[in-house]
Design a protein around this motif. Structure first.
Motif, PDB file in Angstrom:
ATOM      1  N   ASP A   1     -15.069  -2.694 -22.262  1.00 48.78           N
ATOM      2  CA  ASP A   1     -14.529  -4.030 -21.999  1.00 48.78           C
ATOM      3  C   ASP A   1     -13.841  -4.129 -20.638  1.00 48.78           C
ATOM      4  O   ASP A   1     -13.953  -5.135 -19.941  1.00 48.78           O
ATOM      5  CB  ASP A   1     -13.504  -4.417 -23.079  1.00 48.78           C
ATOM      6  CG  ASP A   1     -14.194  -4.779 -24.394  1.00 48.78           C
ATOM      7  OD1 ASP A   1     -15.426  -4.566 -24.500  1.00 48.78           O
ATOM      8  OD2 ASP A   1     -13.496  -5.267 -25.301  1.00 48.78           O
TER       9      ASP A   1
ATOM     10  N   LYS B   1      -0.696  -9.407 -27.758  1.00 51.75           N
ATOM     11  CA  LYS B   1      -1.731 -10.398 -28.005  1.00 51.75           C
ATOM     12  C   LYS B   1      -2.433 -10.827 -26.720  1.00 51.75           C
ATOM     13  O   LYS B   1      -3.636 -11.038 -26.702  1.00 51.75           O
ATOM     14  CB  LYS B   1      -1.124 -11.639 -28.681  1.00 51.75           C
ATOM     15  CG  LYS B   1      -0.733 -11.418 -30.124  1.00 51.75           C
ATOM     16  CD  LYS B   1      -1.975 -11.387 -30.998  1.00 51.75           C
ATOM     17  CE  LYS B   1      -1.635 -11.101 -32.460  1.00 51.75           C
ATOM     18  NZ  LYS B   1      -2.847 -11.030 -33.287  1.00 51.75           N
TER      19      LYS B   1
ATOM     20  N   TRP C   1      -3.734  -7.609 -21.662  1.00 53.93           N
ATOM     21  CA  TRP C   1      -5.161  -7.673 -21.361  1.00 53.93           C
ATOM     22  C   TRP C   1      -5.463  -8.171 -19.950  1.00 53.93           C
ATOM     23  O   TRP C   1      -6.604  -8.070 -19.493  1.00 53.93           O
ATOM     24  CB  TRP C   1      -5.882  -8.564 -22.384  1.00 53.93           C
ATOM     25  CG  TRP C   1      -5.776  -8.032 -23.776  1.00 53.93           C
ATOM     26  CD1 TRP C   1      -5.039  -8.556 -24.796  1.00 53.93           C
ATOM     27  CD2 TRP C   1      -6.386  -6.849 -24.291  1.00 53.93           C
ATOM     28  NE1 TRP C   1      -5.157  -7.784 -25.923  1.00 53.93           N
ATOM     29  CE2 TRP C   1      -5.984  -6.714 -25.646  1.00 53.93           C
ATOM     30  CE3 TRP C   1      -7.246  -5.871 -23.754  1.00 53.93           C
ATOM     31  CZ2 TRP C   1      -6.398  -5.668 -26.457  1.00 53.93           C
ATOM     32  CZ3 TRP C   1      -7.660  -4.821 -24.559  1.00 53.93           C
ATOM     33  CH2 TRP C   1      -7.232  -4.720 -25.900  1.00 53.93           C
TER      34      TRP C   1
ATOM     35  N   TYR D   1     -10.689 -10.210 -20.392  1.00 53.86           N
ATOM     36  CA  TYR D   1     -11.605 -11.129 -21.088  1.00 53.86           C
ATOM     37  C   TYR D   1     -11.566 -12.522 -20.458  1.00 53.86           C
ATOM     38  O   TYR D   1     -10.523 -12.954 -19.977  1.00 53.86           O
ATOM     39  CB  TYR D   1     -11.212 -11.231 -22.564  1.00 53.86           C
ATOM     40  CG  TYR D   1     -11.244  -9.893 -23.258  1.00 53.86           C
ATOM     41  CD1 TYR D   1     -12.446  -9.262 -23.544  1.00 53.86           C
ATOM     42  CD2 TYR D   1     -10.058  -9.250 -23.605  1.00 53.86           C
ATOM     43  CE1 TYR D   1     -12.473  -8.013 -24.160  1.00 53.86           C
ATOM     44  CE2 TYR D   1     -10.064  -8.008 -24.221  1.00 53.86           C
ATOM     45  CZ  TYR D   1     -11.279  -7.391 -24.505  1.00 53.86           C
ATOM     46  OH  TYR D   1     -11.303  -6.167 -25.098  1.00 53.86           O
TER      47      TYR D   1
ATOM     48  N   ASP E   1     -12.614 -16.181 -24.678  1.00 57.71           N
ATOM     49  CA  ASP E   1     -12.701 -14.994 -25.541  1.00 57.71           C
ATOM     50  C   ASP E   1     -11.307 -14.464 -25.870  1.00 57.71           C
ATOM     51  O   ASP E   1     -11.029 -14.054 -27.001  1.00 57.71           O
ATOM     52  CB  ASP E   1     -13.496 -13.871 -24.857  1.00 57.71           C
ATOM     53  CG  ASP E   1     -14.957 -14.263 -24.658  1.00 57.71           C
ATOM     54  OD1 ASP E   1     -15.324 -15.393 -25.023  1.00 57.71           O
ATOM     55  OD2 ASP E   1     -15.716 -13.433 -24.122  1.00 57.71           O
TER      56      ASP E   1
ATOM     57  N   LYS F   1      -9.636 -13.867 -29.519  1.00 54.37           N
ATOM     58  CA  LYS F   1      -9.162 -12.524 -29.837  1.00 54.37           C
ATOM     59  C   LYS F   1      -7.671 -12.555 -30.216  1.00 54.37           C
ATOM     60  O   LYS F   1      -7.239 -11.917 -31.165  1.00 54.37           O
ATOM     61  CB  LYS F   1      -9.379 -11.650 -28.601  1.00 54.37           C
ATOM     62  CG  LYS F   1      -9.247 -10.161 -28.839  1.00 54.37           C
ATOM     63  CD  LYS F   1      -9.600  -9.412 -27.542  1.00 54.37           C
ATOM     64  CE  LYS F   1      -8.916  -8.059 -27.495  1.00 54.37           C
ATOM     65  NZ  LYS F   1      -9.486  -7.073 -28.423  1.00 54.37           N
TER      66      LYS F   1
END
Lengths: 496, 496
Positions: free
Chosen positions: A77, A458, A462, A466, A470, A474
């Motif tokens: 990813d 959450k 990240w 993404y 997305d 997620k």
């Protein structure tokens, strides 16, 4: 995290672009905070030079390698994220020729100066040729970038990856009627004063600075990795993962403006600060999109900051440093922070009316980009929409079409991300309460660590791994849904 | 000014290097003033990346063109200046491999942080590995650059074009005995107190800030093109011709330290600000050398600032804002500002002893670079030299070998430029009085415009057009001569 050899090589080559971005961010921050007045000319040339240099480095050194990686199987990813983000940049730059990029860059430093003068002198004619040229160029950009249904799609996508005009229409078609219902009910009840005494009470700047710092302390702002400064318009800038700076303003009265700007910017800053350390200096070391970013600032500003539980925490700080708040109960302060009232200026709008201001801008931008209206038509259309949506009309350009800096910065397609932020913030509250517990209780117990960790796990950590759509699924278990915001507003403002 | 087509093409190509320099200067300023503590790691990587990028752009895009221009006939002084300055950079970079440059750049960001901690904790061991590595690298650099007589020559030349170790030896061999004679006489007379009451009088920081700003107003500091901020170590940085920033520090007592730092940095800033506008964004838009730069700061700090006439101007400002100076006459303040006394800290040293501190550093650096001593030996040697030259010994590292930031910035060969500055400042005073009139009278009449214009015409406007040795002859009618400083000190301090 990163294992593929080509991706590692790509990240190695990307490092210098990251460094240029780092420098440009600092230059941007400095221009708005400390740069001496006459520094502007050389600064704008330096910025333009570095932006062209980045373009060349990206196209010459990065593009060939990214191209090899597009569509390669077996990437994880993170690796896919790197390729996706860089490929977006490469495709964009390949389609927009250097002369258009240069003219837009030049306009981005010149037009805000003209806009500021025009606003001060309330003279739309002065700004018109610049805005016309900007619209013209942005329309060219849309054609160059390409789109399936509407030219506005091409511009939206730049600020919010994957966002299309049809998404925005659906979003507003749910939201606008629901907001207007609440607004009519609230106005009919006459609960909120037309003017609040506290809006005119003056504060000492040093006292307000102390309040802002103490509030940031409560929220958990890490001073070793950030700053709070002063600028004409509050903003957040991520210079590095460990150097994220926010600003506010001190107008000397109506203290909530300075305070909520700080809480808002804290939300943005926390996002930048909580991106996974391992994404440092990569193209993923930033937020997923403007909309997701705004969801963070709005979550802290409105959902946390304008809650009763938070006002309880604020009260002793305000009482100690501002003093004049001692005459007001928590309930009265809560009301002051949450006054609903149709108003002319977007940045001062309450939670209920705010998205109507965005809707207005969206409609106008969309028509401009489609060539259905001209810049010349904007002032009148602006007033018509204001009247229709909010029942009031500006008496000057500066309270109307000249109020926002965005268009002068060549940003068309940006405004809808504000409403996306508001929707996602409400959705996030819902999710947080399902996963962790009542937000009011968490705030009351000052357990902001819980909130910070939740957001980090959450969303924040990240970075840009993404695409925003997305990431939302997620993180929140479902796509963005305006119903959450509609319900939140209904619950908060219809039951007084 | 620039007519040759190849030179114009060169300047065009140079623009992006200028922009990178602009960004790096801002990053340097920010690191010392406002950057949050933990920003240092990413900042140091970004700086190193940009320095490598500059290197590559210089070697790839600039070098081939400069090479064509070296030795070309018929260039005017400005064009020759451009070629000379860029050719120096190209030659240097061609000799120093990328990995050494990168490591030095990284050390320049990291080592000062360690140095600061080490100084605070008075822990030389902490700084030692960094300093050892810096010395090791600088010795390699000297070998790579090459030299005729002494490896130190190669390092000196970087900071002061054309300066050789033998020049420095000659300079100190005139100066040191003469200074020591004056010092002995002064000490024997017992005219200056061992401790002055004002050294311990505390001031309010805000009051001192006002004093500093008012003094800068008198001197003619253009606030629209500059700033005054706070840093641990006062410095000046030219970010652009219209953006030159100075700093000072506020220690809360001994107000002259903050004040004279400001006047000193004003001298540097004025140089940067008065470079010919037409040299903007060219490689000539900077001072001729560190020594010439320091002559400007020392001229304002010592020759102007510590003169009786200037103290007359200062007194009402001090009396108004600090208050406690009202108990002191102009003559007493003059004495306080000019106390001669062997002391441990270079930056606090008086005009008489200052160059002995430089001489000490020169001797140690020279031996380090020659490999005759190791970093390990520094503390003891430092103390020995202090004892021999000044008759006192530091009791801590922070009052001795850890006091200066320079080595942590990888600057070895830099210190002698301070004495060059002192010499040229005295020489400049002499020249000014021959050309214009008694400096004391000009100061008394507040005609600083006269001084600014004189310096601009003689030195500033030329930027880096001429090598420092040529500029000195052009501006002052003869080469640098330490006798002027010796006489100035003799005159000022032997006739009490």
């Amino acid at each position: 995290m990163f294992e593929n050899k080509l991706v590692l090589e790509l990240l190695e080559r990307y490092r210098v672009l990251w460094a240029l971005g780092h420098a440009s961010s600092l230059m941007g921050w400095d221009s708005e905070t400390y740069m001496p007045r006459e520094g502007v000319e050389e600064r704008s040339i330096a910025s333009a030079e570095l932006s062209l240099l980045s373009r060349r480095l990206l196209l010459e050194n990065i593009a060939p390698l990214v191209e090899k990686l597009v569509g390669v199987e077996g990437l994880n990813d993170f690796e896919r994220g790197v390729v996706r983000v860089l490929w977006r940049d490469v495709e964009r730059l390949r389609r927009i020729p250097e002369n258009i990029q240069y003219e837009l860059a030049k306009l981005r430093s010149e037009a805000p100066v003209v806009w500021r003068e025009a606003r001060e002198k309330d003279d739309f004619e002065r700004f018109k040729p610049y805005l016309s040229r900007i619209v013209e160029l942005e329309r060219q950009v849309a054609e160059l970038l390409g789109y399936e249904e509407h030219p506005y799609d091409a511009l939206l996508d730049y600020y919010e990856e994957g966002l299309r005009d049809r998404d925005v229409r659906v979003m507003f078609s749910t939201l606008v009627p629901s907001i207007r219902r609440v607004l009519e009910k609230v106005m009919a009840e006459g609960y909120y004063p037309r003017e609040h005494v506290l809006e005119n009470v003056e504060y000492r700047r040093e006292a307000m600075e102390t309040v802002n710092r103490e509030v940031l302390n409560i929220l958990g702002f890490p001073w070793s990795k950030g700053r709070l400064d002063v600028s004409a318009h509050p903003f957040t800038i991520g210079i590095a993962l460990s150097d994220v700076r926010i600003t506010t303003r001190y107008e000397g009265r109506d203290f909530r403006r300075s305070l909520f700007a700080v809480i808002h910017e804290f939300g943005h800053a926390l996002y930048n600060l909580q991106v996974d350390e391992r994404l440092k200096m990569t193209p993923l070391a930033e937020g997923a999109s403007l909309g997701v970013h705004e969801s963070q600032s709005r979550f802290w500003e409105n959902i946390v900051g304008r809650s009763r539980a938070f006002v309880e925490l604020l009260k002793p700080i305000l009482d100690e440093h501002l003093g004049f708040t001692r005459d007001y109960s928590v309930e009265e302060l809560y009301k002051y922070f949450n006054i609903v009232r149709p108003s002319l200026i977007r940045v001062d709008a309450d939670e209920v009316t705010y998205n109507l201001h965005i809707y207005l801008r969206y409609e106008l931008e969309r028509m401009l980009v489609a060539g259905e209206i001209k810049v010349h038509d904007l002032p009148e259309l602006w007033n018509e929409y204001m009247d229709r949506l909010l029942g009031i009309k500006p008496k000057s350009y500066k309270d109307g079409v000249l109020q926002d800096i965005h268009w002068s910065l060549t940003a068309i397609g940006y405004f809808p991300t504000y409403t996306i932020g508001n929707i996602l913030a409400a959705q996030l509250k819902n999710r947080f309460e399902a996963d962790v517990g009542r937000l009011g209780d968490v705030i009351g117990e000052r357990r902001f660590e819980l909130v910070r960790v939740y957001l980090r796990e959450k969303i924040h950590k990240w970075g840009a791994v993404y695409p925003p759509k997305d990431l939302v699924v997620k993180a929140l278990g479902e796509p963005m849904n305006p119903v959450y915001l509609a319900e939140y507003i209904e619950n908060k403002y219809s039951r007084l």
